[in-house]
Write an enzyme that holds these catalytic residues in place. Structure first.
Site, PDB file in Angstrom:
ATOM      1  N   GLY A  43       0.786  -1.230   0.000  1.00 27.45           N
ATOM      2  CA  GLY A  43       0.000   0.000   0.000  1.00 27.45           C
ATOM      3  C   GLY A  43       0.817   1.278   0.000  1.00 27.45           C
ATOM      4  N   GLN A 102     -12.049  21.900   9.864  1.00 28.48           N
ATOM      5  CA  GLN A 102     -11.499  22.030  11.217  1.00 28.48           C
ATOM      6  C   GLN A 102     -10.453  23.142  11.190  1.00 28.48           C
ATOM      7  OE1 GLN A 102     -10.835  18.012  13.213  1.00 28.48           O
ATOM      8  NE2 GLN A 102     -11.090  17.358  11.081  1.00 28.48           N
ATOM      9  N   HIS A 135     -12.833  26.724   2.785  1.00 26.66           N
ATOM     10  CA  HIS A 135     -13.976  26.734   3.695  1.00 26.66           C
ATOM     11  C   HIS A 135     -13.975  27.985   4.571  1.00 26.66           C
ATOM     12  CE1 HIS A 135     -17.301  25.066   5.904  1.00 26.66           C
ATOM     13  NE2 HIS A 135     -16.645  25.144   7.038  1.00 26.66           N
ATOM     14  N   ASP A 174     -26.328  29.501   6.096  1.00 27.22           N
ATOM     15  CA  ASP A 174     -25.908  29.805   7.472  1.00 27.22           C
ATOM     16  C   ASP A 174     -25.301  31.204   7.502  1.00 27.22           C
ATOM     17  OD1 ASP A 174     -23.234  29.545   6.508  1.00 27.22           O
ATOM     18  OD2 ASP A 174     -23.278  27.402   6.933  1.00 27.22           O
ATOM     19  N   LYS A 197     -29.198  28.773  11.499  1.00 24.13           N
ATOM     20  CA  LYS A 197     -29.176  27.378  11.940  1.00 24.13           C
ATOM     21  C   LYS A 197     -28.122  27.198  13.018  1.00 24.13           C
ATOM     22  CE  LYS A 197     -25.616  25.537   8.883  1.00 24.13           C
ATOM     23  NZ  LYS A 197     -25.241  24.669   7.778  1.00 24.13           N
ATOM     24  N   ALA A 229     -25.560  16.666   2.802  1.00 25.62           N
ATOM     25  CA  ALA A 229     -26.740  17.306   2.190  1.00 25.62           C
ATOM     26  C   ALA A 229     -27.874  17.546   3.175  1.00 25.62           C
ATOM     27  CB  ALA A 229     -27.249  16.504   0.983  1.00 25.62           C
ATOM     28  N   GLY A 230     -27.620  17.395   4.465  1.00 26.96           N
ATOM     29  CA  GLY A 230     -28.654  17.657   5.454  1.00 26.96           C
ATOM     30  C   GLY A 230     -29.060  19.117   5.497  1.00 26.96           C
TER      31      GLY A 230
END
Length: 316
Positions: A43, A102, A135, A174, A197, A229-230
């Site tokens: 691997g 994070q 992000h 959000d 939210k 996708a919530g």
């Protein structure tokens, strides 16, 4: 196609998104550097470069998407290989930057993995990073080398402008995404609204309120990532309950993990527009998902970096 024969510019692709790499190569008119990323029987990753890169300006194309740990190691080892092959400058082209969620400590003893990965890449020997829609913007400051963070909003705006939808409003799912939503709304010449939210746990979202006028409107929800996708599917239901006519969703990075495909296929969303920073496998394709290419944007940015020109001029 841009005819650019200078052989000092080298494009190398790892395994994460070879299709996007080939599109960028085609756009620039520059073939991908001969080589491959292979594995030993146990691997371990081995990078093979089959042509000289000595003195070259090398751009390694590798989003760190799933399986994220494998792809990060591929990128790190490729950077090391290019450095040891005497490349003049090594730029990591990371369309999707994994571990970016994070980016700060939200509770005691949390890691900050966005900084950790930045340290690993810098230690491996990169001279520059080219990425898209981090992000959190402050992640650029985690690097001790220059970072070019391309926005996907212009590509998304062009697509929706061509659809010529009426009575539009752009919604941020959000509070943290308001800047992105305002950018898209400005380009489309419409108003914005915000979903308030909270996240009691990772990948779990609870909608509290909707700020803004959405009744009788067609809604475009915009985010940087669609994960499970919530948020997007719950938000779409809440918007329709508040009087929206229909709901579109768009994002830069289609992570689409866990129950995402099932949720999207059963959702009230009219269409989900994503880019190809992350490859969409066959099993995740559906009529409801529209994929836009970012190859020309990355290609133009690579050319500008190589020629020491301004990257921000692409969006003026």
């Amino acid at each position: 196609m841009i005819a650019y024969p200078d052989r000092r510019l080298k494009l190398f692709t790892c395994n994460a998104n070879e299709c996007l790499s080939r599109e960028i190569s085609s756009h620039l008119g520059i073939p991908l550097t001969e080589g491959r990323v292979v594995r030993f029987s146990d691997g371990e990753i081995h990078v093979r470069i089959d042509e000289s890169v000595r003195g070259a300006d090398v751009f390694i194309i590798q989003p760190t998407c799933s399986p994220v740990n494998e792809h990060i190691m591929e990128l790190l080892i490729t950077i090391d290989a290019m450095r040891r092959a005497s490349a003049r400058r090594v730029t990591a082209v990371i369309p999707y930057y994994g571990y970016a969620r994070q980016d700060r400590k939200t509770r005691a003893r949390d890691p900050i993995t966005a900084k950790l990965v930045a340290n690993l890449l810098t230690t491996a020997g990169i001279d520059r990073v080219l990425t898209m829609d981090l992000h959190a913007g402050q992640i650029q400051g985690f690097f001790d080398v220059p970072v070019d963070n391309l926005p996907a909003v212009p590509i998304l705006a062009d697509y929706f402008r061509q659809k010529q939808l009426e009575d539009l409003v752009v919604v941020s799912p959000d509070l943290g995404g308001v800047t992105r939503a305002r950018d898209l709304a400005t380009r489309l010449g419409v108003d914005i609204a915000i979903i308030d939210k909270r996240r009691p746990e990772p990948n779990v979202a609870e909608i509290m309120n909707i700020i803004g006028r959405i009744k009788g409107k067609r809604v475009i929800m915009v985010d940087d990532i669609i994960g499970t996708a919530g948020t997007i599917t719950q938000g779409a239901e809440a918007l329709l309950e508040k009087g929206a006519l229909e709901v579109y969703a768009c994002c830069s990075h289609a992570v689409l993990s866990g129950p995402a495909i099932s949720r999207l296929s059963n959702s009230v969303l009219t269409e989900v527009v994503v880019t190809n920073t992350i490859p969409l496998p066959k099993e995740k394709e559906m009529d409801k998902i529209k994929v836009l290419s970012v190859a020309s944007l990355f290609g133009d940015a690579i050319l500008r970096i190589y020629e020491d020109l301004s990257v921000s001029k692409l969006f003026d």
